[in-house]
Design a protein around this motif. Structure first.
Motif, short mmCIF file in Angstrom:
data_model
loop_
_atom_site.label_atom_id
_atom_site.label_comp_id
_atom_site.label_asym_id
_atom_site.label_seq_id
_atom_site.Cartn_x
_atom_site.Cartn_y
_atom_site.Cartn_z
N PRO B 350 46.74 59.37 7.23
CA PRO B 350 46.46 60.23 6.08
C PRO B 350 45.58 61.39 6.54
O PRO B 350 44.63 61.17 7.31
N VAL B 351 45.89 62.62 6.10
CA VAL B 351 45.22 63.79 6.69
C VAL B 351 43.70 63.74 6.56
O VAL B 351 43.00 64.30 7.39
N SER B 352 43.20 63.05 5.53
CA SER B 352 41.75 62.98 5.37
C SER B 352 41.08 62.29 6.56
O SER B 352 39.90 62.48 6.79
N ALA B 353 41.83 61.49 7.30
CA ALA B 353 41.26 60.76 8.44
C ALA B 353 41.60 61.42 9.77
O ALA B 353 41.20 60.93 10.83
N LEU B 354 42.32 62.55 9.73
CA LEU B 354 42.89 63.10 10.96
C LEU B 354 41.83 63.62 11.93
O LEU B 354 41.87 63.32 13.13
N ALA B 355 40.88 64.40 11.41
CA ALA B 355 39.89 65.01 12.31
C ALA B 355 39.13 63.92 13.06
O ALA B 355 38.97 63.98 14.28
N ALA B 356 38.68 62.90 12.33
CA ALA B 356 37.91 61.82 12.96
C ALA B 356 38.75 61.11 14.02
O ALA B 356 38.24 60.76 15.09
N CYS B 357 40.04 60.90 13.72
CA CYS B 357 40.90 60.20 14.69
C CYS B 357 41.10 61.03 15.95
O CYS B 357 41.06 60.51 17.07
N ILE B 358 41.34 62.33 15.79
CA ILE B 358 41.53 63.19 16.97
C ILE B 358 40.24 63.26 17.78
O ILE B 358 40.25 63.11 19.01
N GLU B 359 39.11 63.45 17.09
CA GLU B 359 37.84 63.58 17.81
C GLU B 359 37.53 62.32 18.60
O GLU B 359 37.13 62.39 19.77
N ALA B 360 37.76 61.16 17.98
CA ALA B 360 37.47 59.91 18.69
C ALA B 360 38.38 59.75 19.90
O ALA B 360 37.94 59.34 20.98
N ALA B 361 39.65 60.09 19.72
CA ALA B 361 40.61 59.95 20.83
C ALA B 361 40.22 60.85 22.00
O ALA B 361 40.31 60.45 23.16
N CYS B 362 39.78 62.08 21.69
CA CYS B 362 39.39 63.01 22.74
C CYS B 362 38.10 62.53 23.43
O CYS B 362 37.97 62.61 24.66
#
Lengths: 469, 469
Positions: B350-362
């Protein structure tokens, strides 16, 4: 040796257990039963043996488990607005009325989705969303439940822009025939993680599982909305206008066809004075600049097809009056003949074949001994004939049946479907083999047997009986 | 008493019959077999026993019937661009290469659809459509076949506007496990006539049937197209811009995220000099007036999120260069480390969680001993990490596996999916239970058993083995 239990005794024992489980939320009152054995069309009432009112997915699972133990059918009931006999208890059984499962469970505004219990209606959800700037777009006319709309793959006037329930359901919670609870998908907007269970249950009409929760897509409220009406010299030029509008990629909000007879009925019922000619109702939605551009493009297309008399409705009230009149079409037809029943056909064809199909259907109905009119979600190739018949007169029923059969045959020959949005129920089951071929219907039977080996989930619906088709 | 036939003898006998059926269009050449046992990702080659090149649905049916008689697996092969080991012949068997089924069978311009044989690629179809004013919209980057794209429910950069293969397949012709031929639907744009067989086969990865013909939706070529690039101070502000754009209902054509590392790789590989910061690539498409309005709206949203350096590409050549660079991302990453392999993750949340998921992955990949970068179809919540690893180094493979597992876990916790568009193959099968729950995966198993009781259709794919998940 086991004592043989009669079917009646078995059902009575089941009802006793359901009463112990649900108390007064299980009833055998005759009026309740009859109400739950009918939809809104010509199919005769076939009452279930009892009606249950669960409050949760777990309660639905409990009911289904008891029914499975007793080998008794279960039929899910939403708002009772179905049109093809979906609710008829052909083999008796238990009706599960979902209307008390009416909680909006979550609204995720950022993610543009909402999760509701299956008994929430589309108007209730939209009222709940009022302050969010978002809305649920699918509008079948009736204030159906979201569970019922998912189960019948409903669509309606807004599908030309927003798609049908197929495109607008994100995920479902479903109770399977053995009472197990399945979540069909995550809330991700897209996924390629395995078989598309969501789409398998959307349109399965309670025959593969019972939908108890629905997550749907939401859309942003457009900045502005404008309605317009335009009349045409004939059906062909009306449909051509719709085709060219779609081909130009104009994202119209709605685009509805009404023939002269439909306009006449609507004028009389809703106190309007629209020109009695083939007509398109448009709705444009978006930014003011976008609407202005789209209106201009469509007006030009319409002029090229001989359109007369554009008129616009910019005010919310005027627009509401117009669309209310369109949505009241079913009742406007009924008002032409008090006490009669409206039989709604539902063919959907590739748009290139639409004008010919509508014209033929109107021609064939012209000398029928009952009122008939045509409306259509013309951007999708979907149209409805309404035959207002006396269901007590076998000759009228037979005539309507023949008209519908001819119309379906023509739709299938044109590469279309016998039912664009009303579903199969048992009213259209006879056409399934003609539409899909025996092999495809066999695949559907394999799916049904795999997921409901006892055949307790809404038996007799969707799949044709052995002697049909 | 029947003589026991060894597996090898059985396969040899089957190949002999396939040769008699297809002549030179059945081969056991080692290079052909190895080519057909690999995709484009890190999974090791698992070569099939033979490769067949049918020309028609009937020939595919003939091959499958022979395989069923000999109880030997069949694996459909399109362009060989899959990423999760879909093509690996885990239990040996016959690869059916669809590339010679390359005929465009019909284009219905008025109805906005086209029917092709499964081996037609998306670029081939679009070349065929060049003079019609229409195009096929789904663009996964690779020039995949339409059959392969349907089988894996592919999507890509244009899904934010046009949807995925789920929304763009109208109908399929499918060869079932017993060789029967099924047409899944009519050409009507919508239908509620029974179970949605089309969507059942879309994304089934050749495990429920083999897709031989595909009818897809077409769209009108937009009047104008404009590309734009914009950089941001951090990932969160980049993603926030995308979310607000979607919420405002701006129908962007594409909206792609690249992190600084991705831009660096793309700059080097494609000779560009883009600012090395979190970036959005936009494409706007429509009338000139609409594009102007949309650009302005999005620019305002971006400014509100601290955007720097908007730049536009209006010319077709400049645009093509930009999007070519984006599409070459996979190869740009490979170029950072010659001889290495790119492992592409594929979470969608869900897009609301996208930034956190990308940041954590990076963050988690920052100290990995191999190049890593992030790109995303950010309007859909879908992003890919690319890990450029030496598959000969078990420590690197193990590290990439751990990174991917953590990323998937986080996506599932956020209500997302382990695979937005790459499919399951056998690379993601281990996550299916965690994503869908044991009950839903059991339902998938029931479907598989019902339609492929011998388990000859691409065995070992989609559904986890008993010891997985």
């Amino acid at each position: 040796m086991l004592r043989q239990v009669s079917s009646q005794e078995n059902t009575a024992a089941l009802v006793e257990r359901l009463r112990a489980f649900l108390g007064e939320r299980c009833t055998t009152s005759v009026s309740e039963r009859e109400h739950h054995g009918r939809g809104e069309s010509y199919h005769p009432v076939r009452a279930p043996d009892a009606v249950c009112y669960p409050l949760s997915t777990e309660e639905v699972a409990g009911i289904v488990r008891l029914c499975a133990e007793h080998d008794v059918p279960v039929i899910a009931f939403g708002a009772g607005t179905s049109l093809e006999g979906h609710l008829a208890a052909l083999k008796g059984g238990i009706s599960i009325d979902m209307r008390r499962m009416d909680q909006v469970l979550a609204v995720h505004a950022e993610d543009l989705d909402a999760t509701v219990q299956a008994g929430v209606t589309r108007k209730q959800l939209n009222a709940h969303l009022r302050d969010t700037g978002l809305f649920f777009a699918i509008d079948p006319g009736a204030d159906a439940t979201l569970g019922g709309m998912a189960a019948t793959r409903a669509s309606g006037t807004a599908a030309v822009r927003y798609g049908t329930m197929r495109e607008n359901v994100v995920s479902l919670t479903v109770v399977m025939a053995d009472g197990r609870i399945v979540k069909t998908a995550s809330r991700a907007r897209k996924s390629s993680a395995g078989y598309d269970l969501t789409r398998l249950f959307v349109g399965s009409e309670g025959t593969l599982g019972i939908i108890t929760e629905v997550t749907v897509r939401l859309h942003g409220q457009p900045e502005a909305v404008r309605a317009a009406i335009c009349t045409f010299p004939d059906v062909a030029s009306t449909v051509r206008t719709a085709i060219e509008t779609v081909q130009c990629g104009v994202p119209v909000g709605r685009m509805e066809f009404l023939d002269a007879a439909a306009i006449r009925a609507v004028n009389r019922h809703s106190g309007l004075s629209l020109a009695e000619a083939p007509t398109l109702f448009f709705e444009f939605a978006g930014s003011l600049a976008a609407i202005a551009g789209e209106t201009e493009t469509v007006a030009e297309i319409a002029r090229g097809n001989g359109a007369q008399g554009w008129s616009f409705a910019d005010g919310a009230e005027e627009r509401a009056r117009l669309w209310h009149a369109r949505h009241e079409f079913h009742y406007a037809m009924l008002a032409l003949r008090p006490g009669a029943t409206a039989w709604a056909t539902d063919a959907c064809v590739p748009v290139s074949a639409l004008a010919a199909c509508i014209e033929a259907a109107c021609r064939e109905a012209a000398d029928a001994p009952f009122p008939a009119a045509a409306v259509g979600h013309v951007g999708d190739g979907n149209f409805h004939m309404s035959y207002v018949i006396d269901t007590g007169d076998p000759a009228e029923v037979a005539r309507a049946e023949r008209l519908n059969a001819a119309l379906v045959k023509r739709a299938l020959e044109a590469g279309g479907t016998c039912t664009g949005e009303h579903g199969v129920g048992y009213g259209k089951a006879r056409y399934l083999v003609a539409e899909h071929g025996a092999e495809a219907v066999d695949v559907m039977r394999l799916l049904k047997s795999a997921l409901d080996p006892q055949n307790i989930l809404n038996p007799g619906k969707v799949l044709p009986a052995a002697d049909e088709g």
